[in-house]
Design a protein around this motif. Structure first.
Motif, PDB file in Angstrom:
ATOM      1  N   LEU A  35       0.838  -1.194   0.000  1.00 33.32           N
ATOM      2  CA  LEU A  35       0.000   0.000   0.000  1.00 33.32           C
ATOM      3  C   LEU A  35       0.875   1.247   0.000  1.00 33.32           C
ATOM      4  O   LEU A  35       2.086   1.156   0.198  1.00 33.32           O
ATOM      5  CB  LEU A  35      -0.910  -0.006   1.233  1.00 33.32           C
ATOM      6  N   ASP A  36       0.264   2.397  -0.173  1.00 37.86           N
ATOM      7  CA  ASP A  36       1.008   3.658  -0.137  1.00 37.86           C
ATOM      8  C   ASP A  36       1.719   3.863   1.198  1.00 37.86           C
ATOM      9  O   ASP A  36       2.777   4.470   1.251  1.00 37.86           O
ATOM     10  CB  ASP A  36       0.074   4.845  -0.387  1.00 37.86           C
ATOM     11  N   VAL A  37       1.117   3.363   2.273  1.00 37.69           N
ATOM     12  CA  VAL A  37       1.670   3.559   3.614  1.00 37.69           C
ATOM     13  C   VAL A  37       2.667   2.472   4.002  1.00 37.69           C
ATOM     14  O   VAL A  37       3.266   2.539   5.065  1.00 37.69           O
ATOM     15  CB  VAL A  37       0.549   3.647   4.668  1.00 37.69           C
ATOM     16  N   GLY A  38       2.831   1.453   3.173  1.00 34.54           N
ATOM     17  CA  GLY A  38       3.783   0.392   3.468  1.00 34.54           C
ATOM     18  C   GLY A  38       3.222  -0.979   3.136  1.00 34.54           C
ATOM     19  O   GLY A  38       2.180  -1.108   2.509  1.00 34.54           O
ATOM     20  N   VAL A  39       3.918  -1.995   3.598  1.00 31.66           N
ATOM     21  CA  VAL A  39       3.552  -3.380   3.329  1.00 31.66           C
ATOM     22  C   VAL A  39       2.846  -3.956   4.548  1.00 31.66           C
ATOM     23  O   VAL A  39       3.223  -3.706   5.689  1.00 31.66           O
ATOM     24  CB  VAL A  39       4.820  -4.209   3.018  1.00 31.66           C
ATOM     25  N   LEU A  40       1.808  -4.739   4.275  1.00 29.34           N
ATOM     26  CA  LEU A  40       1.144  -5.471   5.353  1.00 29.34           C
ATOM     27  C   LEU A  40       0.832  -6.867   4.856  1.00 29.34           C
ATOM     28  O   LEU A  40       0.912  -7.162   3.664  1.00 29.34           O
ATOM     29  CB  LEU A  40      -0.113  -4.749   5.849  1.00 29.34           C
ATOM     30  N   TYR A  41       0.498  -7.732   5.793  1.00 35.17           N
ATOM     31  CA  TYR A  41       0.173  -9.130   5.485  1.00 35.17           C
ATOM     32  C   TYR A  41      -1.184  -9.423   6.104  1.00 35.17           C
ATOM     33  O   TYR A  41      -1.407  -9.144   7.284  1.00 35.17           O
ATOM     34  CB  TYR A  41       1.251 -10.058   6.049  1.00 35.17           C
ATOM     35  N   ARG A  42      -2.091  -9.995   5.305  1.00 42.85           N
ATOM     36  CA  ARG A  42      -3.475 -10.175   5.745  1.00 42.85           C
ATOM     37  C   ARG A  42      -3.902 -11.631   5.578  1.00 42.85           C
ATOM     38  O   ARG A  42      -3.591 -12.280   4.591  1.00 42.85           O
ATOM     39  CB  ARG A  42      -4.372  -9.274   4.905  1.00 42.85           C
ATOM     40  N   ARG A  44      -7.118 -14.707   7.276  1.00 44.50           N
ATOM     41  CA  ARG A  44      -8.389 -14.906   7.968  1.00 44.50           C
ATOM     42  C   ARG A  44      -8.330 -16.216   8.738  1.00 44.50           C
ATOM     43  O   ARG A  44      -7.895 -17.237   8.206  1.00 44.50           O
ATOM     44  CB  ARG A  44      -9.535 -14.942   6.965  1.00 44.50           C
ATOM     45  N   LEU A  45      -8.768 -16.157   9.991  1.00 40.88           N
ATOM     46  CA  LEU A  45      -8.753 -17.317  10.866  1.00 40.88           C
ATOM     47  C   LEU A  45      -9.988 -17.279  11.754  1.00 40.88           C
ATOM     48  O   LEU A  45     -10.200 -16.298  12.478  1.00 40.88           O
ATOM     49  CB  LEU A  45      -7.486 -17.297  11.728  1.00 40.88           C
ATOM     50  N   LEU A  46     -10.813 -18.302  11.686  1.00 42.28           N
ATOM     51  CA  LEU A  46     -11.976 -18.433  12.573  1.00 42.28           C
ATOM     52  C   LEU A  46     -12.812 -17.156  12.639  1.00 42.28           C
ATOM     53  O   LEU A  46     -13.052 -16.596  13.703  1.00 42.28           O
ATOM     54  CB  LEU A  46     -11.523 -18.837  13.979  1.00 42.28           C
ATOM     55  N   ASP A  47     -13.250 -16.668  11.506  1.00 40.61           N
ATOM     56  CA  ASP A  47     -14.064 -15.449  11.408  1.00 40.61           C
ATOM     57  C   ASP A  47     -13.381 -14.228  12.012  1.00 40.61           C
ATOM     58  O   ASP A  47     -14.025 -13.313  12.517  1.00 40.61           O
ATOM     59  CB  ASP A  47     -15.444 -15.655  12.042  1.00 40.61           C
ATOM     60  N   THR A  48     -12.053 -14.219  11.942  1.00 44.66           N
ATOM     61  CA  THR A  48     -11.255 -13.104  12.445  1.00 44.66           C
ATOM     62  C   THR A  48     -10.241 -12.713  11.373  1.00 44.66           C
ATOM     63  O   THR A  48      -9.540 -13.567  10.841  1.00 44.66           O
ATOM     64  CB  THR A  48     -10.501 -13.515  13.736  1.00 44.66           C
ATOM     65  N   GLU A  49     -10.177 -11.421  11.055  1.00 47.12           N
ATOM     66  CA  GLU A  49      -9.157 -10.936  10.133  1.00 47.12           C
ATOM     67  C   GLU A  49      -7.876 -10.696  10.925  1.00 47.12           C
ATOM     68  O   GLU A  49      -7.895 -10.131  12.019  1.00 47.12           O
ATOM     69  CB  GLU A  49      -9.589  -9.631   9.469  1.00 47.12           C
ATOM     70  N   VAL A  50      -6.764 -11.140  10.358  1.00 45.27           N
ATOM     71  CA  VAL A  50      -5.448 -10.959  10.965  1.00 45.27           C
ATOM     72  C   VAL A  50      -4.622 -10.103  10.010  1.00 45.27           C
ATOM     73  O   VAL A  50      -4.488 -10.438   8.839  1.00 45.27           O
ATOM     74  CB  VAL A  50      -4.752 -12.329  11.169  1.00 45.27           C
ATOM     75  N   VAL A  51      -4.103  -8.990  10.518  1.00 44.64           N
ATOM     76  CA  VAL A  51      -3.277  -8.102   9.696  1.00 44.64           C
ATOM     77  C   VAL A  51      -1.977  -7.824  10.447  1.00 44.64           C
ATOM     78  O   VAL A  51      -2.001  -7.341  11.578  1.00 44.64           O
ATOM     79  CB  VAL A  51      -3.999  -6.776   9.388  1.00 44.64           C
ATOM     80  N   LEU A  52      -0.857  -8.145   9.814  1.00 48.59           N
ATOM     81  CA  LEU A  52       0.458  -7.911  10.401  1.00 48.59           C
ATOM     82  C   LEU A  52       1.129  -6.753   9.686  1.00 48.59           C
ATOM     83  O   LEU A  52       1.126  -6.694   8.457  1.00 48.59           O
ATOM     84  CB  LEU A  52       1.335  -9.163  10.244  1.00 48.59           C
ATOM     85  N   PHE A  53       1.700  -5.838  10.457  1.00 46.46           N
ATOM     86  CA  PHE A  53       2.475  -4.763   9.859  1.00 46.46           C
ATOM     87  C   PHE A  53       3.560  -4.304  10.821  1.00 46.46           C
ATOM     88  O   PHE A  53       3.420  -4.418  12.036  1.00 46.46           O
ATOM     89  CB  PHE A  53       1.607  -3.581   9.408  1.00 46.46           C
ATOM     90  N   LEU A  75      -6.084  -8.049  15.210  1.00 53.23           N
ATOM     91  CA  LEU A  75      -7.156  -9.007  15.010  1.00 53.23           C
ATOM     92  C   LEU A  75      -8.476  -8.248  15.011  1.00 53.23           C
ATOM     93  O   LEU A  75      -8.743  -7.473  15.933  1.00 53.23           O
ATOM     94  CB  LEU A  75      -7.173 -10.059  16.119  1.00 53.23           C
ATOM     95  N   THR A  76      -9.267  -8.445  13.979  1.00 47.53           N
ATOM     96  CA  THR A  76     -10.549  -7.766  13.852  1.00 47.53           C
ATOM     97  C   THR A  76     -11.643  -8.803  13.663  1.00 47.53           C
ATOM     98  O   THR A  76     -11.546  -9.668  12.791  1.00 47.53           O
ATOM     99  CB  THR A  76     -10.539  -6.798  12.653  1.00 47.53           C
ATOM    100  N   ALA A  77     -12.679  -8.709  14.472  1.00 49.26           N
ATOM    101  CA  ALA A  77     -13.796  -9.660  14.415  1.00 49.26           C
ATOM    102  C   ALA A  77     -14.684  -9.373  13.212  1.00 49.26           C
ATOM    103  O   ALA A  77     -15.009  -8.220  12.931  1.00 49.26           O
ATOM    104  CB  ALA A  77     -14.621  -9.565  15.691  1.00 49.26           C
ATOM    105  N   PHE A  78     -15.049 -10.433  12.487  1.00 51.62           N
ATOM    106  CA  PHE A  78     -16.046 -10.311  11.424  1.00 51.62           C
ATOM    107  C   PHE A  78     -17.435 -10.456  12.035  1.00 51.62           C
ATOM    108  O   PHE A  78     -17.631 -11.207  12.998  1.00 51.62           O
ATOM    109  CB  PHE A  78     -15.855 -11.407  10.371  1.00 51.62           C
ATOM    110  N   ASP A  79     -18.409  -9.770  11.479  1.00 53.11           N
ATOM    111  CA  ASP A  79     -19.776  -9.831  11.987  1.00 53.11           C
ATOM    112  C   ASP A  79     -20.306 -11.256  12.075  1.00 53.11           C
ATOM    113  O   ASP A  79     -21.002 -11.610  13.014  1.00 53.11           O
ATOM    114  CB  ASP A  79     -20.726  -8.998  11.122  1.00 53.11           C
TER     115      ASP A  79
END
Length: 125
Positions: A35-42, A44-53, A75-79
């Protein structure tokens, strides 16, 4: 709704080593995004988004020394997950489990923080 959870990792080595450890612990892959702001890694695990930066840019706050940790895994919960009554308990446990396993695997300090305001657990010295 569960509060956003983050696992902070005091790791300053080869990023590939960290990524391999995370993939092993999570049991799922992470896709690289530039992304413009840098690199991240995304992933999904057990209805949870995982983003590493890295370079999270957080200043020390609420008694938490964010500056001591080079990486943040958010870690962000999906609805869909939140519709299950036991999801809230599992969500926090995932973060604690991942932090403890990464500490053991990498030999580096990890810290679990809820909503960037409260330390939930710390592993390593």
């Amino acid at each position: 709704m569960p509060k956003p959870m983050s696992v902070f990792v005091d790791f300053r080595g080869d990023e590939a080593v960290l990524l391999n450890a995370i993939v092993e612990v999570l049991g799922c892959s992470l896709a690289k995004e530039e992304l413009d702001v840098g690199v991240l890694y995304r992933g999904r695990l057990l209805d949870t988004e995982v983003v590493l930066f890295g370079d999270h840019g957080l200043d020390d706050d609420c008694g938490i020394k964010f500056s001591e940790y080079a990486y943040q895994m958010k870690l962000t919960a999906f609805d869909v997950g939140m519709r299950v009554s036991s999801y809230g308990r599992m969500y926090e446990c995932i973060a604690v489990f991942v932090a403890e396993r990464l500490c053991a695997r990498l030999g580096r300090r990890t810290q679990v923080v809820a909503n960037l305001q409260r330390i939930v657990a710390t592993f390593g010295s």
